[in-house]
Design a protein around this motif. Sequence first.
Motif, PDB file in Angstrom:
ATOM      1  N   CYS A   1      40.272  95.439  70.000  1.00  0.00           N
ATOM      2  CA  CYS A   1      39.706  95.890  71.272  1.00  0.00           C
ATOM      3  C   CYS A   1      40.816  96.104  72.305  1.00  0.00           C
TER       4      CYS A   1
ATOM      5  N   ARG B   1      30.028 102.698  65.235  1.00  0.00           N
ATOM      6  CA  ARG B   1      28.681 103.073  65.648  1.00  0.00           C
ATOM      7  C   ARG B   1      28.132 104.272  64.896  1.00  0.00           C
TER       8      ARG B   1
ATOM      9  N   ASP C   1      32.935 107.712  71.662  1.00  0.00           N
ATOM     10  CA  ASP C   1      33.470 106.359  71.589  1.00  0.00           C
ATOM     11  C   ASP C   1      32.814 105.695  70.386  1.00  0.00           C
TER      12      ASP C   1
ATOM     13  N   HIS D   1      33.763 103.143  68.459  1.00  0.00           N
ATOM     14  CA  HIS D   1      33.951 101.730  68.143  1.00  0.00           C
ATOM     15  C   HIS D   1      33.459 100.860  69.293  1.00  0.00           C
ATOM     16  N   GLU D   2      32.891  99.716  68.908  1.00  0.00           N
ATOM     17  CA  GLU D   2      32.356  98.818  69.916  1.00  0.00           C
ATOM     18  C   GLU D   2      32.854  97.413  69.643  1.00  0.00           C
ATOM     19  N   CYS D   3      33.357  96.745  70.686  1.00  0.00           N
ATOM     20  CA  CYS D   3      33.824  95.371  70.559  1.00  0.00           C
ATOM     21  C   CYS D   3      32.625  94.427  70.563  1.00  0.00           C
TER      22      CYS D   3
ATOM     23  N   GLY E   1      31.781  93.894  74.327  1.00  0.00           N
ATOM     24  CA  GLY E   1      30.882  95.031  74.446  1.00  0.00           C
ATOM     25  C   GLY E   1      31.561  96.327  74.841  1.00  0.00           C
ATOM     26  N   HIS E   2      32.869  96.301  74.951  1.00  0.00           N
ATOM     27  CA  HIS E   2      33.613  97.501  75.329  1.00  0.00           C
ATOM     28  C   HIS E   2      33.535  98.543  74.207  1.00  0.00           C
ATOM     29  N   THR E   3      33.267  99.771  74.557  1.00  0.00           N
ATOM     30  CA  THR E   3      33.277 100.844  73.563  1.00  0.00           C
ATOM     31  C   THR E   3      34.508 101.702  73.778  1.00  0.00           C
TER      32      THR E   3
END
Length: 112
Positions: A5, A16, A94, A96-98, A102-104
Amino acid sequence: MTISCPRCNSQHITTRHYGSKTGSAIGAVAGAAGGAAAMFAGAETGATLGLVAGPVGSIVGGLAGGLIGMLLGGATGCATGHAVGRQLDEQVLDNHECLDCGHTFHVPTAEQ
Ligand SMILES: [Zn+2]
């Protein structure tokens, strides 16, 4: 390749794939629509060819031609849509999601 991340450096990342899922669905619908058109064309061709073998041949030929057209259209559309959607995932969205914060974020060459 390990993705972390960019905000919290966590390696609990999920992909995603919204684009490829959406693309598959849209492609399948578009393909089925195209397949329906192909179905009528196929049915007509099959019926015409079948006419040589008489009325029964015409019906069987029409059914076979229509079925093949529909199946091919749906499968082709789904594959095309998935390919396009996957490009969207990789190039634009975007994807990818952490899982921790929750950061994308976007990773250009995503591992599938
Ligand atoms: Zn994070």
